[in-house]
Design a protein around this motif. Structure first.
Motif, PDB file in Angstrom:
ATOM      1  N   GLN A  18       0.837  -1.202   0.000  1.00  0.00           N
ATOM      2  CA  GLN A  18       0.000   0.000   0.000  1.00  0.00           C
ATOM      3  C   GLN A  18       0.870   1.249   0.000  1.00  0.00           C
ATOM      4  OE1 GLN A  18      -3.402   0.060   2.788  1.00  0.00           O
ATOM      5  NE2 GLN A  18      -2.388   1.822   3.671  1.00  0.00           N
ATOM      6  N   HIS A  19       1.884   1.280   0.832  1.00  0.00           N
ATOM      7  CA  HIS A  19       2.769   2.447   0.907  1.00  0.00           C
ATOM      8  C   HIS A  19       3.539   2.648  -0.393  1.00  0.00           C
ATOM      9  CE1 HIS A  19       2.996   3.174   5.528  1.00  0.00           C
ATOM     10  NE2 HIS A  19       1.771   3.102   5.073  1.00  0.00           N
ATOM     11  N   ARG A  20       4.019   1.572  -0.985  1.00  0.00           N
ATOM     12  CA  ARG A  20       4.727   1.703  -2.272  1.00  0.00           C
ATOM     13  C   ARG A  20       3.817   2.287  -3.338  1.00  0.00           C
ATOM     14  NH1 ARG A  20       6.673  -3.916  -3.199  1.00  0.00           N
ATOM     15  NH2 ARG A  20       5.738  -3.487  -5.196  1.00  0.00           N
ATOM     16  N   ALA A  21       2.588   1.783  -3.418  1.00  0.00           N
ATOM     17  CA  ALA A  21       1.640   2.269  -4.416  1.00  0.00           C
ATOM     18  C   ALA A  21       1.282   3.734  -4.154  1.00  0.00           C
ATOM     19  CB  ALA A  21       0.386   1.401  -4.424  1.00  0.00           C
ATOM     20  N   LEU A  26       1.700   9.510  -5.370  1.00  0.00           N
ATOM     21  CA  LEU A  26       1.883  10.845  -4.813  1.00  0.00           C
ATOM     22  C   LEU A  26       3.039  11.588  -5.470  1.00  0.00           C
ATOM     23  CD1 LEU A  26       1.148   9.991  -1.095  1.00  0.00           C
ATOM     24  CD2 LEU A  26      -0.248  11.447  -2.593  1.00  0.00           C
ATOM     25  N   ILE A  27       4.067  10.870  -5.860  1.00  0.00           N
ATOM     26  CA  ILE A  27       5.179  11.511  -6.567  1.00  0.00           C
ATOM     27  C   ILE A  27       4.678  12.149  -7.856  1.00  0.00           C
ATOM     28  CG2 ILE A  27       7.290  10.993  -7.875  1.00  0.00           C
ATOM     29  CD1 ILE A  27       8.080   9.160  -5.512  1.00  0.00           C
ATOM     30  N   ALA A 101      -4.937  16.989  -3.871  1.00  0.00           N
ATOM     31  CA  ALA A 101      -4.426  16.140  -4.957  1.00  0.00           C
ATOM     32  C   ALA A 101      -4.024  14.784  -4.394  1.00  0.00           C
ATOM     33  CB  ALA A 101      -3.242  16.823  -5.643  1.00  0.00           C
ATOM     34  N   GLY A 102      -3.424  14.782  -3.213  1.00  0.00           N
ATOM     35  CA  GLY A 102      -3.049  13.532  -2.555  1.00  0.00           C
ATOM     36  C   GLY A 102      -4.256  12.694  -2.184  1.00  0.00           C
ATOM     37  N   HIS A 103      -5.319  13.341  -1.741  1.00  0.00           N
ATOM     38  CA  HIS A 103      -6.555  12.599  -1.424  1.00  0.00           C
ATOM     39  C   HIS A 103      -7.088  11.882  -2.663  1.00  0.00           C
ATOM     40  CE1 HIS A 103      -7.054  13.696   2.704  1.00  0.00           C
ATOM     41  NE2 HIS A 103      -7.308  14.970   2.485  1.00  0.00           N
ATOM     42  N   ARG A 104      -7.061  12.564  -3.802  1.00  0.00           N
ATOM     43  CA  ARG A 104      -7.548  11.931  -5.041  1.00  0.00           C
ATOM     44  C   ARG A 104      -6.689  10.721  -5.398  1.00  0.00           C
ATOM     45  NH1 ARG A 104      -8.334  17.391  -6.048  1.00  0.00           N
ATOM     46  NH2 ARG A 104      -6.407  17.599  -7.238  1.00  0.00           N
ATOM     47  N   VAL A 105      -5.372  10.869  -5.280  1.00  0.00           N
ATOM     48  CA  VAL A 105      -4.463   9.755  -5.549  1.00  0.00           C
ATOM     49  C   VAL A 105      -4.729   8.614  -4.576  1.00  0.00           C
ATOM     50  CG1 VAL A 105      -2.038   9.028  -5.393  1.00  0.00           C
ATOM     51  CG2 VAL A 105      -2.635  11.126  -6.607  1.00  0.00           C
ATOM     52  N   ALA A 106      -4.827   8.934  -3.299  1.00  0.00           N
ATOM     53  CA  ALA A 106      -5.023   7.899  -2.278  1.00  0.00           C
ATOM     54  C   ALA A 106      -6.328   7.146  -2.501  1.00  0.00           C
ATOM     55  CB  ALA A 106      -4.994   8.517  -0.879  1.00  0.00           C
ATOM     56  N   ASP A 107      -7.380   7.866  -2.823  1.00  0.00           N
ATOM     57  CA  ASP A 107      -8.656   7.193  -3.075  1.00  0.00           C
ATOM     58  C   ASP A 107      -8.519   6.175  -4.198  1.00  0.00           C
ATOM     59  OD1 ASP A 107      -9.893   8.636  -1.067  1.00  0.00           O
ATOM     60  OD2 ASP A 107     -10.848  10.068  -2.443  1.00  0.00           O
ATOM     61  N   GLU A 108      -7.857   6.572  -5.266  1.00  0.00           N
ATOM     62  CA  GLU A 108      -7.672   5.672  -6.408  1.00  0.00           C
ATOM     63  C   GLU A 108      -6.771   4.486  -6.056  1.00  0.00           C
ATOM     64  OE1 GLU A 108      -5.375   6.081 -10.607  1.00  0.00           O
ATOM     65  OE2 GLU A 108      -6.862   7.646 -10.183  1.00  0.00           O
ATOM     66  N   HIS A 112      -7.843   0.377  -5.522  1.00  0.00           N
ATOM     67  CA  HIS A 112      -7.161  -0.724  -6.219  1.00  0.00           C
ATOM     68  C   HIS A 112      -6.590  -1.737  -5.212  1.00  0.00           C
ATOM     69  CE1 HIS A 112      -4.929  -2.841  -9.300  1.00  0.00           C
ATOM     70  NE2 HIS A 112      -3.857  -2.725  -8.548  1.00  0.00           N
ATOM     71  N   CYS A 113      -5.987  -1.241  -4.142  1.00  0.00           N
ATOM     72  CA  CYS A 113      -5.377  -2.124  -3.142  1.00  0.00           C
ATOM     73  C   CYS A 113      -6.395  -3.065  -2.498  1.00  0.00           C
ATOM     74  CB  CYS A 113      -4.696  -1.306  -2.040  1.00  0.00           C
ATOM     75  SG  CYS A 113      -3.143  -0.538  -2.520  1.00  0.00           S
ATOM     76  N   TYR A 114      -7.601  -2.569  -2.288  1.00  0.00           N
ATOM     77  CA  TYR A 114      -8.618  -3.358  -1.594  1.00  0.00           C
ATOM     78  C   TYR A 114      -9.745  -3.828  -2.524  1.00  0.00           C
ATOM     79  CZ  TYR A 114      -6.134  -1.878   2.523  1.00  0.00           C
ATOM     80  OH  TYR A 114      -5.153  -1.669   3.453  1.00  0.00           O
ATOM     81  N   ALA A 115      -9.462  -3.808  -3.826  1.00  0.00           N
ATOM     82  CA  ALA A 115     -10.479  -4.192  -4.816  1.00  0.00           C
ATOM     83  C   ALA A 115     -10.952  -5.632  -4.637  1.00  0.00           C
ATOM     84  CB  ALA A 115      -9.940  -3.985  -6.232  1.00  0.00           C
TER      85      ALA A 115
END
Length: 138
Positions: A18-21, A26-27, A101-108, A112-115
Motif C-alpha cells: 500500500q505504501h509503495r503504491a 503521490l510523486i 491532490a493527494g486525497h484523489r491519488v489515495a482514493d484511487e 485498487h489495493c482493496y479491490a
C-alpha cells in the motif's frame, strides 16, 4: 505462535504494498507519502504543535521538525507565533491543494489495493483491526 507471526507478516506485507503504491502515485502529483501524511495531520489538527504532529504521523519530534521545515520552505505549511515555545502549524492554500491532490491519488490507489474485498469485508477488516488496537491500547 507461528500463526501469529504469519498474521503479523501478512499485515506488514499489505502495508508495504500500500505504501509503495501510494508513494508512486503521490510523486506524480509532486509530493511524497511522508509529506502528504504530514499535511493530513496538520489539516486534521490545525494549530497543533510539532510534538502533537510527530505523534500523529508516527515520527520522532526531530524527524517531524525536519519535515515541517521542508514543508514551510515549500510554502505548504506555515508556523505561526504561539504561546511560549509552542509553535502552531497551519496549511497554506498551496498546502491544501497538494493535500487535495493527494486525497484523489489515495482514493484511487486504495480502491485498487482493496479491490479484492467487497465493502462488507473491508468494514469487517477495519473493525477487526480497530479491536486489535483497542486491546493494545488498554
Amino acid at each position: 505462535m507461528h500463526e501469529l507471526q504469519q498474521l503479523a507478516r501478512t499485515v506488514k506485507q499489505v502495508q508495504y504494498r500500500q505504501h509503495r503504491a501510494l508513494e508512486t502515485g503521490l510523486i506524480a502529483v509532486g509530493t511524497t507519502l511522508a509529506r502528504w501524511d504530514a499535511l493530513r495531520a496538520v489539516d486534521r489538527a490545525p494549530g497543533a504543535s510539532a510534538r502533537e504532529l510527530a505523534a500523529a504521523t508516527f515520527q520522532t519530534e526531530q524527524a517531524f521538525g525536519a519535515l515541517a521545515g521542508r514543508l514551510v520552505a515549500q510554502g505548504l505549511v506555515e508556523r505561526r507565533a504561539g504561546r511560549g515555545r509552542r509553535i502552531p502549524h497551519h496549511l497554506t492554500p498551496a498546502g491544501r491543494r497538494v493535500l487535495e491532490a493527494g486525497h484523489r491519488v489515495a482514493d484511487e490507489v486504495l480502491e485498487h489495493c482493496y479491490a479484492g474485498l467487497p465493502a462488507a469485508d473491508r468494514a469487517d477488516l477495519l473493525a477487526l483491526l480497530r479491536r486489535v488496537l483497542a486491546v493494545a491500547d488498554a
